[in-house]
Scaffold this motif. Structure first.
Motif, short mmCIF file in Angstrom:
data_model
loop_
_atom_site.label_atom_id
_atom_site.label_comp_id
_atom_site.label_asym_id
_atom_site.label_seq_id
_atom_site.Cartn_x
_atom_site.Cartn_y
_atom_site.Cartn_z
N PHE A 30 52.16 19.34 -12.23
CA PHE A 30 52.36 18.77 -13.56
C PHE A 30 51.31 19.30 -14.52
CE2 PHE A 30 52.15 15.54 -16.82
CZ PHE A 30 53.48 15.20 -16.99
N GLY A 31 51.73 19.71 -15.71
CA GLY A 31 50.80 20.28 -16.68
C GLY A 31 50.65 19.42 -17.93
N PHE A 32 49.40 19.30 -18.40
CA PHE A 32 49.13 18.73 -19.72
C PHE A 32 48.95 19.90 -20.68
CE2 PHE A 32 46.79 14.84 -17.75
CZ PHE A 32 48.01 14.29 -17.41
N ILE A 33 49.78 19.99 -21.69
CA ILE A 33 49.75 21.11 -22.63
C ILE A 33 49.58 20.60 -24.04
CG2 ILE A 33 51.13 22.99 -23.61
CD1 ILE A 33 52.33 23.46 -20.89
N GLY A 34 48.64 21.22 -24.76
CA GLY A 34 48.40 20.85 -26.14
C GLY A 34 47.25 21.66 -26.70
N PRO A 35 46.98 21.54 -27.99
CA PRO A 35 45.91 22.32 -28.62
C PRO A 35 44.54 21.82 -28.19
CG PRO A 35 46.81 20.74 -30.18
CD PRO A 35 47.68 20.66 -28.95
N ALA A 189 47.27 19.48 -13.94
CA ALA A 189 46.33 20.44 -14.53
C ALA A 189 46.53 20.51 -16.03
CB ALA A 189 46.53 21.82 -13.91
N SER A 190 45.42 20.64 -16.75
CA SER A 190 45.52 20.97 -18.17
C SER A 190 45.69 22.48 -18.30
CB SER A 190 44.28 20.50 -18.93
OG SER A 190 43.11 21.13 -18.44
N HIS A 191 46.37 22.90 -19.37
CA HIS A 191 46.70 24.32 -19.50
C HIS A 191 46.97 24.62 -20.97
CE1 HIS A 191 47.83 28.15 -17.78
NE2 HIS A 191 48.98 28.15 -18.41
N HIS A 192 46.69 25.84 -21.38
CA HIS A 192 46.89 26.18 -22.79
C HIS A 192 47.85 27.34 -23.03
CE1 HIS A 192 43.83 29.09 -21.53
NE2 HIS A 192 44.31 29.85 -22.49
N ASP A 193 48.21 28.09 -21.97
CA ASP A 193 49.02 29.29 -22.14
C ASP A 193 50.50 28.95 -21.99
OD1 ASP A 193 50.25 31.74 -22.12
OD2 ASP A 193 48.91 32.66 -20.65
N LEU A 194 51.20 28.93 -23.10
CA LEU A 194 52.62 28.57 -23.08
C LEU A 194 53.46 29.59 -22.32
CD1 LEU A 194 53.02 27.42 -26.79
CD2 LEU A 194 52.84 25.96 -24.76
N ASN A 195 53.05 30.85 -22.34
CA ASN A 195 53.84 31.89 -21.69
C ASN A 195 53.89 31.73 -20.18
OD1 ASN A 195 54.45 33.26 -24.13
ND2 ASN A 195 52.45 34.28 -24.10
N THR A 196 52.81 31.24 -19.60
CA THR A 196 52.76 31.13 -18.13
C THR A 196 53.16 29.74 -17.63
OG1 THR A 196 50.39 30.57 -18.23
CG2 THR A 196 50.98 32.90 -17.92
N ALA A 197 53.25 28.77 -18.51
CA ALA A 197 53.51 27.39 -18.09
C ALA A 197 54.78 27.23 -17.24
CB ALA A 197 53.56 26.47 -19.30
N PRO A 198 55.93 27.87 -17.61
CA PRO A 198 57.14 27.66 -16.80
C PRO A 198 57.00 28.11 -15.35
CG PRO A 198 57.71 28.56 -18.94
CD PRO A 198 56.23 28.65 -18.83
N ASN A 225 59.64 20.89 -30.22
CA ASN A 225 58.57 20.20 -29.49
C ASN A 225 57.21 20.89 -29.70
OD1 ASN A 225 60.04 18.13 -28.33
ND2 ASN A 225 60.52 19.28 -26.48
N LEU A 226 57.22 22.20 -29.65
CA LEU A 226 55.95 22.92 -29.80
C LEU A 226 55.40 22.80 -31.21
CD1 LEU A 226 56.71 26.11 -27.68
CD2 LEU A 226 55.41 24.07 -27.02
#
Length: 231
Positions: A30-35, A189-198, A225-226
């Motif tokens: 599971f990823g937490f994604i955001g600025p 995990a927290s994450h910032h790279d949208l390209n690799t998230a999927p 959403n983004l």
């Protein structure tokens, strides 16, 4: 299951995360994604019990997480770690047994066996006597995850674990996290790279202090959403 209900964390008048409602189960990555400043690290630390929530509830196995602390393992961002600390890979992994040993029990054959198995499963046997500053970024991350495996943690909370890793090391770490989730662990995990998230997460929370949206990764990464998340 981890359940958060109306989870809020404030620092004085500043709201770091606001009214978060999540239900996460073992076997997910599971990823937490955001600025930057969205509250990703704060939310991870709140779930890990490292910062005290301001309001709301966090439950694991249907009860407060405090009594299950040995089942949670937290990996901070790389820049928060003193890599010059005089400890070897094996010494670091042995720290994973401390929650089970406590203050008065002796380090046992069972503990040594758990450490041996964790080191072997993370492919660290040949470097187990190296000081952690002598490792590559990928080896350092694997060493900390080996500590969690030795701990027998069911929930791994990782703050930007792919930061600073080259493509090969990132792919290796991703495969490892998928393997651990297939064994029944919950990886967050927290994450910032949208390209690799999927490729990394099967579910994500889009976060900007409050929850923007939550669900299957590919369904979440829409333009609307983004835009709402990174506005």
């Amino acid at each position: 299951m981890i359940e958060t209900r109306n989870l809020t964390k404030r620092y004085g008048n500043l709201i770091a995360v606001n009214d978060i409602n999540l239900t996460l189960g073992e076997g997910d990555v599971f990823g937490f994604i955001g600025p930057n400043g969205a509250g990703k690290s704060t939310l991870l630390k709140s779930i890990a019990g490292l910062v005290k929530k301001s309001s709301g509830t966090i439950r694991w196995r249907g009860t407060a997480i405090k009594q299950w602390s040995s089942e949670f393992a937290y990996l901070p961002q790389r820049e928060e770690i003193d890599w010059n600390f005089p400890i070897t890979v094996r010494g670091l992994v042995e720290m994973g047994r401390y929650p089970h040993i406590g203050l008065w029990k002796k380090y046992s054959d069972k503990d040594a066996e758990a450490v041996d198995q964790a080191i072997e499963s993370l492919d660290l046997t040949d470097i187990q006597d190296r000081q952690i500053s002598q490792l590559s970024g990928g080896q350092q991350q694997r060493s900390f995850i080996a500590r969690a495996v030795a701990q027998n943690a069911h929930v791994l909370l990782l703050d930007e674990p792919f930061n600073g890793l080259d493509r090969i090391a990132a792919k290796t770490l991703s495969s490892l996290l998928l393997k651990l989730s297939s064994e029944g662990r919950l990886i967050i995990a927290s994450h910032h790279d949208l390209n690799t998230a999927p490729a990394l997460f099967n579910q994500v929370l889009l976060l900007n202090k409050s929850a923007v949206n939550f669900g299957n990764t590919e369904d979440m990464l829409t333009e609307e959403n983004l835009s709402n998340t990174f506005a």
